[in-house]
Design an enzyme around this catalytic site. Structure first.
Site, PDB file in Angstrom:
ATOM      1  N   GLU A  26       0.906  -1.102  -0.037  1.00  0.00           N
ATOM      2  CA  GLU A  26       0.054   0.024   0.047  1.00  0.00           C
ATOM      3  C   GLU A  26       0.831   1.194   0.160  1.00  0.00           C
ATOM      4  O   GLU A  26       0.512   2.181   0.213  1.00  0.00           O
ATOM      5  CB  GLU A  26      -0.818   0.139   1.069  1.00  0.00           C
ATOM      6  CG  GLU A  26      -2.030  -0.994   1.141  1.00  0.00           C
ATOM      7  CD  GLU A  26      -2.969  -1.037   2.364  1.00  0.00           C
ATOM      8  OE1 GLU A  26      -3.917  -0.432   2.150  1.00  0.00           O
ATOM      9  OE2 GLU A  26      -2.415  -1.587   3.183  1.00  0.00           O
ATOM     10  N   SER A 159      -6.831  -2.498   1.205  1.00  0.00           N
ATOM     11  CA  SER A 159      -7.052  -2.503  -0.175  1.00  0.00           C
ATOM     12  C   SER A 159      -7.589  -3.322  -0.931  1.00  0.00           C
ATOM     13  O   SER A 159      -7.509  -3.469  -2.161  1.00  0.00           O
ATOM     14  CB  SER A 159      -5.971  -1.721  -0.756  1.00  0.00           C
ATOM     15  OG  SER A 159      -5.468  -0.594  -0.037  1.00  0.00           O
ATOM     16  N   TYR A 225     -10.167   2.786  -5.631  1.00  0.00           N
ATOM     17  CA  TYR A 225      -9.096   3.606  -6.123  1.00  0.00           C
ATOM     18  C   TYR A 225      -9.229   4.120  -7.796  1.00  0.00           C
ATOM     19  O   TYR A 225      -8.540   5.062  -8.028  1.00  0.00           O
ATOM     20  CB  TYR A 225      -7.829   3.220  -5.718  1.00  0.00           C
ATOM     21  CG  TYR A 225      -7.483   2.924  -4.556  1.00  0.00           C
ATOM     22  CD1 TYR A 225      -7.352   3.645  -3.528  1.00  0.00           C
ATOM     23  CD2 TYR A 225      -7.220   1.684  -4.015  1.00  0.00           C
ATOM     24  CE1 TYR A 225      -7.117   3.533  -2.267  1.00  0.00           C
ATOM     25  CE2 TYR A 225      -6.851   1.249  -2.874  1.00  0.00           C
ATOM     26  CZ  TYR A 225      -7.111   2.218  -1.743  1.00  0.00           C
ATOM     27  OH  TYR A 225      -6.638   1.992  -0.515  1.00  0.00           O
ATOM     28  N   ARG A 264     -10.829   3.443  11.627  1.00  0.00           N
ATOM     29  CA  ARG A 264     -11.976   3.219  10.569  1.00  0.00           C
ATOM     30  C   ARG A 264     -12.461   1.947  10.842  1.00  0.00           C
ATOM     31  O   ARG A 264     -11.681   1.004  10.611  1.00  0.00           O
ATOM     32  CB  ARG A 264     -11.803   3.672   9.388  1.00  0.00           C
ATOM     33  CG  ARG A 264     -12.827   4.384   8.374  1.00  0.00           C
ATOM     34  CD  ARG A 264     -12.421   4.363   6.912  1.00  0.00           C
ATOM     35  NE  ARG A 264     -12.679   3.096   6.573  1.00  0.00           N
ATOM     36  CZ  ARG A 264     -11.822   2.313   5.478  1.00  0.00           C
ATOM     37  NH1 ARG A 264     -10.666   3.208   5.059  1.00  0.00           N
ATOM     38  NH2 ARG A 264     -11.887   1.198   4.983  1.00  0.00           N
ATOM     39  N   ASP A 266     -14.795  -1.208   9.291  1.00  0.00           N
ATOM     40  CA  ASP A 266     -15.672  -1.511   8.136  1.00  0.00           C
ATOM     41  C   ASP A 266     -16.394  -2.653   8.710  1.00  0.00           C
ATOM     42  O   ASP A 266     -16.491  -3.671   9.429  1.00  0.00           O
ATOM     43  CB  ASP A 266     -14.682  -2.071   7.180  1.00  0.00           C
ATOM     44  CG  ASP A 266     -13.934  -1.361   6.684  1.00  0.00           C
ATOM     45  OD1 ASP A 266     -13.898   0.100   6.661  1.00  0.00           O
ATOM     46  OD2 ASP A 266     -12.943  -1.753   6.123  1.00  0.00           O
ATOM     47  N   GLU A 279     -13.409  -5.433   9.826  1.00  0.00           N
ATOM     48  CA  GLU A 279     -12.086  -5.152  10.142  1.00  0.00           C
ATOM     49  C   GLU A 279     -12.048  -3.858  10.827  1.00  0.00           C
ATOM     50  O   GLU A 279     -12.814  -2.874  10.640  1.00  0.00           O
ATOM     51  CB  GLU A 279     -11.103  -5.360   8.948  1.00  0.00           C
ATOM     52  CG  GLU A 279     -11.456  -4.180   7.811  1.00  0.00           C
ATOM     53  CD  GLU A 279     -10.043  -3.845   7.085  1.00  0.00           C
ATOM     54  OE1 GLU A 279      -9.108  -4.144   7.444  1.00  0.00           O
ATOM     55  OE2 GLU A 279     -10.633  -3.212   6.199  1.00  0.00           O
ATOM     56  N   ASN A 281      -9.160  -0.230  10.672  1.00  0.00           N
ATOM     57  CA  ASN A 281      -8.104   0.046  10.123  1.00  0.00           C
ATOM     58  C   ASN A 281      -7.379   1.235  11.124  1.00  0.00           C
ATOM     59  O   ASN A 281      -7.940   2.141  11.457  1.00  0.00           O
ATOM     60  CB  ASN A 281      -8.445   0.683   8.744  1.00  0.00           C
ATOM     61  CG  ASN A 281      -8.885  -0.397   7.735  1.00  0.00           C
ATOM     62  OD1 ASN A 281      -8.315  -1.015   7.259  1.00  0.00           O
ATOM     63  ND2 ASN A 281     -10.243  -0.214   7.669  1.00  0.00           N
ATOM     64  N   GLY A 285      -6.764   5.440   4.874  1.00  0.00           N
ATOM     65  CA  GLY A 285      -6.475   6.425   3.873  1.00  0.00           C
ATOM     66  C   GLY A 285      -6.753   7.883   4.329  1.00  0.00           C
ATOM     67  O   GLY A 285      -7.854   8.217   4.901  1.00  0.00           O
TER      68      GLY A 285
HETATM   69  N1  LIG Z   1     -17.570 -11.435   4.434  1.00  0.00           N
HETATM   70  C1  LIG Z   1     -17.642 -10.668   3.393  1.00  0.00           C
HETATM   71  N2  LIG Z   1     -18.746 -10.579   2.633  1.00  0.00           N
HETATM   72  C2  LIG Z   1     -19.034  -9.899   1.683  1.00  0.00           C
HETATM   73  N3  LIG Z   1     -17.782  -8.693   1.003  1.00  0.00           N
HETATM   74  C3  LIG Z   1     -16.731  -8.831   2.050  1.00  0.00           C
HETATM   75  C4  LIG Z   1     -16.556  -9.643   3.214  1.00  0.00           C
HETATM   76  N4  LIG Z   1     -15.634  -9.232   3.774  1.00  0.00           N
HETATM   77  C5  LIG Z   1     -15.053  -8.109   3.001  1.00  0.00           C
HETATM   78  N5  LIG Z   1     -15.927  -8.156   1.891  1.00  0.00           N
HETATM   79  C6  LIG Z   1     -15.715  -6.968   0.961  1.00  0.00           C
HETATM   80  O1  LIG Z   1     -14.154  -6.803   0.590  1.00  0.00           O
HETATM   81  C7  LIG Z   1     -13.757  -5.486   1.035  1.00  0.00           C
HETATM   82  C8  LIG Z   1     -12.446  -5.574   1.635  1.00  0.00           C
HETATM   83  O2  LIG Z   1     -12.545  -6.279   2.712  1.00  0.00           O
HETATM   84  P1  LIG Z   1     -11.740  -5.849   4.188  1.00  0.00           P
HETATM   85  O3  LIG Z   1     -12.457  -4.533   4.483  1.00  0.00           O
HETATM   86  O4  LIG Z   1     -11.943  -6.934   5.231  1.00  0.00           O
HETATM   87  O5  LIG Z   1     -10.252  -5.823   3.550  1.00  0.00           O
HETATM   88  P2  LIG Z   1      -9.176  -4.641   3.439  1.00  0.00           P
HETATM   89  O6  LIG Z   1      -8.718  -5.085   2.025  1.00  0.00           O
HETATM   90  O7  LIG Z   1      -8.376  -4.685   4.403  1.00  0.00           O
HETATM   91  O8  LIG Z   1     -10.030  -3.304   3.456  1.00  0.00           O
HETATM   92  P3  LIG Z   1      -9.184  -1.884   3.665  1.00  0.00           P
HETATM   93  O9  LIG Z   1      -8.736  -1.397   2.332  1.00  0.00           O
HETATM   94  O10 LIG Z   1     -10.236  -1.037   4.162  1.00  0.00           O
HETATM   95  O11 LIG Z   1      -8.028  -1.814   4.588  1.00  0.00           O
HETATM   96  C9  LIG Z   1     -14.967  -5.014   1.769  1.00  0.00           C
HETATM   97  O12 LIG Z   1     -14.919  -3.620   1.611  1.00  0.00           O
HETATM   98  C10 LIG Z   1     -15.937  -5.601   1.463  1.00  0.00           C
HETATM   99  O13 LIG Z   1     -16.553  -4.969   0.118  1.00  0.00           O
HETATM  100 MG   LIG Z   2     -11.623  -2.683   4.610  1.00  0.00          MG
END
Ligand SMILES: Nc1ncnc2c1ncn2[C@@H]1O[C@H](COP(=O)(O)OP(=O)(O)OP(=O)(O)O)[C@@H](O)[C@H]1O
Ligand SMILES: [Mg+2]
Length: 315
Positions: A26, A159, A225, A264, A266, A279, A281, A285
């Protein structure tokens, strides 16, 4: 009128290092966040300068770089392993420099989706059912227990890197190979079919939840993005009661991990409309298109005010 801090506050902050870059996948996002934070602090009158950890022009290794720069507090805006995961936080502890955001332990847990989920479950907070791939259960058992679809994700990325939606047992192998190329820990999570929200937390308090709407399968890297049709809505259609429940859940989730300063959370709704935590963060960002500044703006907090408020929470 633009926002400028008074001389007492300026003096109490001293010389501020905005630390960005890093060497995680990232890095590019962090360079943008770092530039925005630095510019915002400077516009607000803070005596701030940037440190690009692992930058091409850096002729010193990161620890020496931190030791040789003169600063009184740090605004940490590295994303991903090496910057958001407690290691940099530990280095700053040893240097005796106050820094923004979560401490060593909460940063390390927040970077690890598996341990975050285990901790939330232990605290009685809802998170989608999951499995650790390659542990205890066979892949067939994982599919039987979680059902389909599932989402397969590396435990320590951000991401949406390395993540895939899996609709059937046949698709699982490819998804695992992708996720395993980023991380040795891979989790499979039950697919949440409801709406997705993100809740910014500033000094322990939730800001306005944002409903994320994408026409992609999920909020993937491109939707985050690249695409310009991803929608971010404050008119999320939740009742006042549900809106409060979402904010409360985000605050509890943040506190349970031991997070501090800002972050943040999610969240998604399951098929019954129940909120499920995805999760947290700990250094989200901060470009001018990012979600935390968007939530702050909705509440009348400008980008300059936001970065100053975050800086105040440095410890
Ligand atoms: N259990 C789930 N069911 C459906 N969609 C999911 C699920 N888990 C994650 N997602 C989708 O995948 C995306 C990314 O998941 P998550 O937030 O866990 O990871 P991330 O890549 O670390 O995100 P970030 O960029 O916020 O750090 C979520 O924003 C959501 O759209
Ligand atoms: Mg996320």
């Amino acid at each position: 009128m633009s926002f400028v801090i008074d001389s007492d506050l300026k003096a109490s902050f001293g010389r501020v290092a905005v630390i960005y870059g890093g060497n995680s996948s990232e890095r590019a996002v962090s360079l943008k966040s770092g530039a925005a934070v630095l510019a915002g602090l400077q516009r607000a009158g803070v005596e701030a300068f940037g440190i690009d950890l692992y930058g091409e022009s850096a002729d010193l290794e990161p620890l020496r770089q931190l030791q040789e720069e003169a600063f009184d507090r740090a605004f940490l805006i590295l994303h991903g392993p090496g910057g958001e995961d407690g290691t940099l936080q530990g280095a700053l502890e040893m240097l005796g420099k106050p820094y923004t955001g979560s401490g060593v332990a909460a940063s390390a847990i927040g970077m690890d989706k598996l341990r975050t989920k285990q901790l939330w479950l232990g605290a009685g907070l809802p998170t989608p059912p999951f499995a650790v791939c390659g542990q205890h259960e066979s892949l067939d058992e994982v599919i039987t227990r979680l059902g389909t679809p599932i989402i397969v994700k590396p435990a320590h990325e951000g991401s949406s890197i390395g993540m895939s939606k899996v609709r059937s047992r046949a698709e699982l192998a490819d998804a695992l190979t992708t996720a395993e190329s980023f991380d040795r820990t891979v989790i499979a999570e039950r697919w949440m079919s409801g709406d997705e929200y993100t809740v910014a937390v500033l000094d322990g308090k939730a800001l306005s939840p944002i409903l994320l709407v994408t026409n992609h399968e999920f909020y993937d890297f491109d939707a985050k993005y690249v695409a310009n049709d991803t929608e971010y809505r404050f008119d999320h259609g939740l009742s006042a009661e549900k809106d409060k429940a979402l904010r409360d859940l985000a605050e509890k989730a943040f506190a349970a991990v031991g997070c501090a300063g800002w972050g943040r959370v999610d969240v998604m709704q399951d098929e019954h409309g129940e909120f499920q935590l995805l999760e947290v963060n700990t250094a989200p960002g901060m470009t001018d298109h990012s979600l935390v500044p968007m939530a702050a703006k909705q509440q009348g907090i400008s980008f300059e005010q936001l970065v100053v408020e975050i800086l105040k929470t440095a410890h």
